[in-house]
Write a protein that holds these residues in place. Sequence first.
Motif, PDB file in Angstrom:
ATOM      1  N   GLU A  96       1.096   4.618  -7.374  1.00  0.00           N
ATOM      2  CA  GLU A  96       1.109   4.418  -5.925  1.00  0.00           C
ATOM      3  C   GLU A  96      -0.234   3.882  -5.442  1.00  0.00           C
ATOM      4  O   GLU A  96      -0.288   2.971  -4.596  1.00  0.00           O
ATOM      5  CB  GLU A  96       1.432   5.732  -5.221  1.00  0.00           C
ATOM      6  N   GLN A  97      -1.321   4.418  -5.976  1.00  0.00           N
ATOM      7  CA  GLN A  97      -2.649   3.953  -5.574  1.00  0.00           C
ATOM      8  C   GLN A  97      -2.861   2.481  -5.925  1.00  0.00           C
ATOM      9  O   GLN A  97      -3.567   1.762  -5.217  1.00  0.00           O
ATOM     10  CB  GLN A  97      -3.717   4.816  -6.251  1.00  0.00           C
ATOM     11  N   CYS A  98      -2.214   2.042  -6.991  1.00  0.00           N
ATOM     12  CA  CYS A  98      -2.335   0.642  -7.414  1.00  0.00           C
ATOM     13  C   CYS A  98      -1.351  -0.266  -6.690  1.00  0.00           C
ATOM     14  O   CYS A  98      -1.404  -1.495  -6.865  1.00  0.00           O
ATOM     15  CB  CYS A  98      -2.110   0.529  -8.921  1.00  0.00           C
ATOM     16  N   GLY A  99      -0.446   0.299  -5.904  1.00  0.00           N
ATOM     17  CA  GLY A  99       0.535  -0.512  -5.193  1.00  0.00           C
ATOM     18  C   GLY A  99       1.746  -0.888  -6.026  1.00  0.00           C
ATOM     19  O   GLY A  99       2.544  -1.729  -5.601  1.00  0.00           O
ATOM     20  N   ILE A 100       1.911  -0.271  -7.181  1.00  0.00           N
ATOM     21  CA  ILE A 100       3.035  -0.598  -8.066  1.00  0.00           C
ATOM     22  C   ILE A 100       4.311   0.114  -7.624  1.00  0.00           C
ATOM     23  O   ILE A 100       5.411  -0.434  -7.724  1.00  0.00           O
ATOM     24  CB  ILE A 100       2.701  -0.222  -9.524  1.00  0.00           C
ATOM     25  N   VAL A 101       4.190   1.338  -7.152  1.00  0.00           N
ATOM     26  CA  VAL A 101       5.341   2.076  -6.645  1.00  0.00           C
ATOM     27  C   VAL A 101       5.044   2.526  -5.222  1.00  0.00           C
ATOM     28  O   VAL A 101       3.888   2.535  -4.779  1.00  0.00           O
ATOM     29  CB  VAL A 101       5.692   3.300  -7.526  1.00  0.00           C
ATOM     30  N   VAL A 132       8.642   5.916 -17.001  1.00  0.00           N
ATOM     31  CA  VAL A 132       8.747   6.230 -15.570  1.00  0.00           C
ATOM     32  C   VAL A 132       9.207   4.993 -14.796  1.00  0.00           C
ATOM     33  O   VAL A 132      10.137   5.057 -13.978  1.00  0.00           O
ATOM     34  CB  VAL A 132       7.402   6.742 -15.022  1.00  0.00           C
ATOM     35  N   LEU A 133       8.587   3.865 -15.063  1.00  0.00           N
ATOM     36  CA  LEU A 133       8.923   2.638 -14.335  1.00  0.00           C
ATOM     37  C   LEU A 133      10.338   2.164 -14.658  1.00  0.00           C
ATOM     38  O   LEU A 133      11.075   1.723 -13.771  1.00  0.00           O
ATOM     39  CB  LEU A 133       7.906   1.542 -14.666  1.00  0.00           C
ATOM     40  N   TYR A 134      10.732   2.250 -15.924  1.00  0.00           N
ATOM     41  CA  TYR A 134      12.087   1.838 -16.295  1.00  0.00           C
ATOM     42  C   TYR A 134      13.125   2.715 -15.604  1.00  0.00           C
ATOM     43  O   TYR A 134      14.140   2.234 -15.103  1.00  0.00           O
ATOM     44  CB  TYR A 134      12.261   1.911 -17.807  1.00  0.00           C
ATOM     45  N   THR A 135      12.876   4.004 -15.546  1.00  0.00           N
ATOM     46  CA  THR A 135      13.810   4.922 -14.899  1.00  0.00           C
ATOM     47  C   THR A 135      13.919   4.622 -13.406  1.00  0.00           C
ATOM     48  O   THR A 135      15.018   4.636 -12.841  1.00  0.00           O
ATOM     49  CB  THR A 135      13.361   6.376 -15.122  1.00  0.00           C
ATOM     50  N   LEU A 136      12.805   4.332 -12.769  1.00  0.00           N
ATOM     51  CA  LEU A 136      12.836   4.000 -11.339  1.00  0.00           C
ATOM     52  C   LEU A 136      13.609   2.711 -11.091  1.00  0.00           C
ATOM     53  O   LEU A 136      14.382   2.609 -10.126  1.00  0.00           O
ATOM     54  CB  LEU A 136      11.415   3.876 -10.792  1.00  0.00           C
ATOM     55  N   LEU A 137      13.437   1.722 -11.944  1.00  0.00           N
ATOM     56  CA  LEU A 137      14.184   0.476 -11.789  1.00  0.00           C
ATOM     57  C   LEU A 137      15.673   0.696 -12.051  1.00  0.00           C
ATOM     58  O   LEU A 137      16.522   0.187 -11.316  1.00  0.00           O
ATOM     59  CB  LEU A 137      13.648  -0.590 -12.752  1.00  0.00           C
TER      60      LEU A 137
END
Length: 329
Positions: free
Chosen positions: A293-298, A258-263
Amino acid sequence: MTEQNHWQLIPAQDFCCPSPPAVTRLRQGWLRLLRLLRLHAAEAEPEQEEADLPDYQAYDRRPAVAALDERLGSWRQEAQAGACFLLDPPYSGTAAIARDWADLHGWRTLTPPNTTSLERADVEQWWRGQRGSGPWLIDDLARYLLRTVEGMDFVCALLPRLLQGELGQGLVVCDSWMFAFVGRAWPLRLPRVYCFAPVGPGLLRQLGVRASDKVLCRLAARARGNPGLALALWTVERQAKQELPELPSEADDVTAFVLYTLLLHRGLGVALLQRVLPVVSPDLLNVQLLRLEQCGIVLREEERWRVSIHGYLVVRDFLTERDFWPDGF
């Protein structure tokens, strides 16, 4: 502007990420441990007043535009058909600088293809729909592809035409993660690829950061030479109530994809994210996004999810540790 302009545009292959000294690497590990324990390290450096902290989105871009113009001025004046490429690490502000430069010279900004045009790979129809004529700017190449079988066809048809000068003269801004991906997925090397030189103490002072050379060198290394990221990190360090986020303990392989795709795409809406990651169920995708999102990562901006500036470094480390192909910045 200051008397000396520390902005410099260089060939991308000349970029060298600032390396932190051993003491800085040890300090980063110590600070990470303190963050996990929810403790704080005492800072010996005097704090800069909060009202004077530079904004990573609102600094004076005119010196950067001047540096871009100095490097590309001859190429622009000669009106050579073909494209130059400008790499844009996440949150570096390079795309905004390029838009300012294009506006300065009256260049038009091209409109990205919609999803239908993207999957049909109809470059001709997309080109006919562009307004105006003359030199142009593509301010985000990530909007010209999706990491799917059909979604790659458009950019694979577009790039040869750009290189052969069939669409005239233009500047293409490409996210650094997307550039690394295209470099592996496309068989040819792109010519005339530039980026801004890594930030150092001189440029940080020009941007409004006030500290000793030692502190500024440490900040530049921690930000990997990225000016926007350096300004954001500096603000966090000066504000006792704000901390950098950490990945949730549940982060796993799905989180990484998920994170790689967003980047890679510089943010996506849920529908397109689901198309790029069809093996991830909609419910699981929503759980991943909301937890991050809750962790502030996205964060979510106008229905698009993207990695936050404060979460970027920990995401980059997370993906690199899992053998994802990172950018060179």
